[in-house]
Design a protein around this motif. Sequence first.
Motif, PDB file in Angstrom:
ATOM      1  N   PRO A  18       0.824  -1.211   0.000  1.00  0.00           N
ATOM      2  CA  PRO A  18       0.000   0.000   0.000  1.00  0.00           C
ATOM      3  C   PRO A  18       0.855   1.256   0.000  1.00  0.00           C
ATOM      4  O   PRO A  18       2.029   1.217   0.394  1.00  0.00           O
ATOM      5  CB  PRO A  18      -0.781  -0.108   1.315  1.00  0.00           C
ATOM      6  CG  PRO A  18       0.168  -0.851   2.219  1.00  0.00           C
ATOM      7  CD  PRO A  18       0.874  -1.850   1.326  1.00  0.00           C
ATOM      8  N   PRO A  19       0.297   2.370  -0.438  1.00  0.00           N
ATOM      9  CA  PRO A  19       1.025   3.643  -0.340  1.00  0.00           C
ATOM     10  C   PRO A  19       1.349   3.923   1.123  1.00  0.00           C
ATOM     11  O   PRO A  19       0.620   3.514   2.021  1.00  0.00           O
ATOM     12  CB  PRO A  19       0.019   4.662  -0.899  1.00  0.00           C
ATOM     13  CG  PRO A  19      -0.935   3.864  -1.710  1.00  0.00           C
ATOM     14  CD  PRO A  19      -1.034   2.528  -1.032  1.00  0.00           C
ATOM     15  N   THR A  20       2.439   4.602   1.347  1.00  0.00           N
ATOM     16  CA  THR A  20       2.852   4.873   2.724  1.00  0.00           C
ATOM     17  C   THR A  20       2.359   6.219   3.246  1.00  0.00           C
ATOM     18  O   THR A  20       2.356   6.446   4.456  1.00  0.00           O
ATOM     19  CB  THR A  20       4.380   4.827   2.837  1.00  0.00           C
ATOM     20  OG1 THR A  20       4.941   5.774   1.906  1.00  0.00           O
ATOM     21  CG2 THR A  20       4.896   3.442   2.503  1.00  0.00           C
ATOM     22  N   GLU A  21       1.961   7.114   2.347  1.00  0.00           N
ATOM     23  CA  GLU A  21       1.511   8.424   2.818  1.00  0.00           C
ATOM     24  C   GLU A  21       0.720   9.154   1.740  1.00  0.00           C
ATOM     25  O   GLU A  21       0.788   8.827   0.550  1.00  0.00           O
ATOM     26  CB  GLU A  21       2.706   9.276   3.220  1.00  0.00           C
ATOM     27  CG  GLU A  21       3.669   9.560   2.087  1.00  0.00           C
ATOM     28  CD  GLU A  21       4.854  10.401   2.517  1.00  0.00           C
ATOM     29  OE1 GLU A  21       5.563  10.894   1.632  1.00  0.00           O
ATOM     30  OE2 GLU A  21       5.060  10.568   3.728  1.00  0.00           O
ATOM     31  N   LEU A  22      -0.059  10.127   2.197  1.00  0.00           N
ATOM     32  CA  LEU A  22      -0.736  11.091   1.327  1.00  0.00           C
ATOM     33  C   LEU A  22      -0.227  12.479   1.705  1.00  0.00           C
ATOM     34  O   LEU A  22       0.268  12.694   2.812  1.00  0.00           O
ATOM     35  CB  LEU A  22      -2.258  11.029   1.520  1.00  0.00           C
ATOM     36  CG  LEU A  22      -2.969   9.751   1.096  1.00  0.00           C
ATOM     37  CD1 LEU A  22      -4.444   9.821   1.512  1.00  0.00           C
ATOM     38  CD2 LEU A  22      -2.866   9.522  -0.396  1.00  0.00           C
ATOM     39  N   THR A  23      -0.371  13.412   0.787  1.00  0.00           N
ATOM     40  CA  THR A  23       0.027  14.777   1.120  1.00  0.00           C
ATOM     41  C   THR A  23      -0.978  15.380   2.092  1.00  0.00           C
ATOM     42  O   THR A  23      -2.108  14.891   2.230  1.00  0.00           O
ATOM     43  CB  THR A  23       0.101  15.656  -0.138  1.00  0.00           C
ATOM     44  OG1 THR A  23      -1.226  15.829  -0.663  1.00  0.00           O
ATOM     45  CG2 THR A  23       0.995  15.026  -1.198  1.00  0.00           C
ATOM     46  N   ARG A  24      -0.592  16.455   2.735  1.00  0.00           N
ATOM     47  CA  ARG A  24      -1.504  17.124   3.670  1.00  0.00           C
ATOM     48  C   ARG A  24      -2.757  17.595   2.944  1.00  0.00           C
ATOM     49  O   ARG A  24      -3.874  17.457   3.469  1.00  0.00           O
ATOM     50  CB  ARG A  24      -0.784  18.314   4.311  1.00  0.00           C
ATOM     51  CG  ARG A  24      -1.656  19.103   5.274  1.00  0.00           C
ATOM     52  CD  ARG A  24      -0.878  20.249   5.903  1.00  0.00           C
ATOM     53  NE  ARG A  24      -1.720  21.031   6.783  1.00  0.00           N
ATOM     54  CZ  ARG A  24      -1.302  22.107   7.438  1.00  0.00           C
ATOM     55  NH1 ARG A  24      -0.041  22.513   7.309  1.00  0.00           N
ATOM     56  NH2 ARG A  24      -2.127  22.771   8.227  1.00  0.00           N
ATOM     57  N   ALA A  25      -2.601  18.120   1.748  1.00  0.00           N
ATOM     58  CA  ALA A  25      -3.746  18.604   0.982  1.00  0.00           C
ATOM     59  C   ALA A  25      -4.694  17.457   0.634  1.00  0.00           C
ATOM     60  O   ALA A  25      -5.922  17.603   0.690  1.00  0.00           O
ATOM     61  CB  ALA A  25      -3.274  19.303  -0.291  1.00  0.00           C
ATOM     62  N   GLN A  26      -4.139  16.313   0.277  1.00  0.00           N
ATOM     63  CA  GLN A  26      -4.965  15.161  -0.065  1.00  0.00           C
ATOM     64  C   GLN A  26      -5.732  14.662   1.153  1.00  0.00           C
ATOM     65  O   GLN A  26      -6.918  14.332   1.065  1.00  0.00           O
ATOM     66  CB  GLN A  26      -4.088  14.046  -0.636  1.00  0.00           C
ATOM     67  CG  GLN A  26      -3.528  14.351  -2.017  1.00  0.00           C
ATOM     68  CD  GLN A  26      -2.470  13.354  -2.451  1.00  0.00           C
ATOM     69  OE1 GLN A  26      -1.816  12.717  -1.619  1.00  0.00           O
ATOM     70  NE2 GLN A  26      -2.295  13.207  -3.759  1.00  0.00           N
ATOM     71  N   LYS A  27      -5.071  14.634   2.295  1.00  0.00           N
ATOM     72  CA  LYS A  27      -5.738  14.206   3.526  1.00  0.00           C
ATOM     73  C   LYS A  27      -6.870  15.151   3.896  1.00  0.00           C
ATOM     74  O   LYS A  27      -7.955  14.721   4.309  1.00  0.00           O
ATOM     75  CB  LYS A  27      -4.728  14.124   4.671  1.00  0.00           C
ATOM     76  CG  LYS A  27      -3.726  12.993   4.550  1.00  0.00           C
ATOM     77  CD  LYS A  27      -2.776  13.008   5.736  1.00  0.00           C
ATOM     78  CE  LYS A  27      -1.750  11.899   5.639  1.00  0.00           C
ATOM     79  NZ  LYS A  27      -0.806  11.899   6.780  1.00  0.00           N
ATOM     80  N   GLU A  28      -6.627  16.456   3.767  1.00  0.00           N
ATOM     81  CA  GLU A  28      -7.659  17.440   4.094  1.00  0.00           C
ATOM     82  C   GLU A  28      -8.891  17.231   3.229  1.00  0.00           C
ATOM     83  O   GLU A  28     -10.035  17.282   3.732  1.00  0.00           O
ATOM     84  CB  GLU A  28      -7.115  18.860   3.889  1.00  0.00           C
ATOM     85  CG  GLU A  28      -6.104  19.312   4.925  1.00  0.00           C
ATOM     86  CD  GLU A  28      -5.515  20.670   4.600  1.00  0.00           C
ATOM     87  OE1 GLU A  28      -4.955  21.297   5.520  1.00  0.00           O
ATOM     88  OE2 GLU A  28      -5.611  21.109   3.428  1.00  0.00           O
TER      89      GLU A  28
END
Length: 221
Positions: free
Chosen positions: A157-167
């Motif tokens: 799986p991906p390890t992270e999303l950007t802050r903008a994507q999470k928001e």
Amino acid sequence: MWRDNETYETLHKGPVSGDARRPGLEAGFDALARVAPKGFSAGLHIRFASPMIYMRTYDEAWTKIYDENAYALRDPLVFWGLGGKGSTRWSAIRLPDPFNILGQAREHGLIYGAVVSYGPITSRTIVGIARDDREFTDEEIADTVKIVQDLHIAAAPPTELTRAQKEALRLLADGDRHTAAAAKLGISESAFKARLQSVRVRLGARTTAQALKKAREYQLL
């Protein structure tokens, strides 16, 4: 490619969960089916006692018994796989089996088997293979190890999303529509939709709803 999980499950005669249709997984599961004439069980990237992707093709009657008795919590094969990495034949495992899980499995044709454990304990992949006529050869087990390694990598799986994507995802999860979410973020609706598109690409999701589900499963939110 399979049209949906139901189609995949029907063709493989067993339960499937997670994104089992991700590119690279279909070929891996087919390879396991070829090496294991009595079926296999594959839990990919087990985190917090739950695999992100799960595929199983064992005898349906045995599967029903296994699930109804929650044997996954008591299975010596699972304990062996969580205890370390590597591969072994079922007959070589000396862990306690107070519920006679392996004995019951033999009654359903799962007489000989091998288990492969791969990956870090925080994201472990465990695969069991079975047959009813003889032990698996060293070569067959080595081939299975390679298949499991490829499946583990393909399912990572991906390890992270950007802050903008999470928001963006969190606002949708809270029930906001695109217009309201964009206003809260102080961006245009088209810019908000672009963020969602980037999330779908990042997570390999066809829809935003699927992207949100995957983000939760991957514990990215």
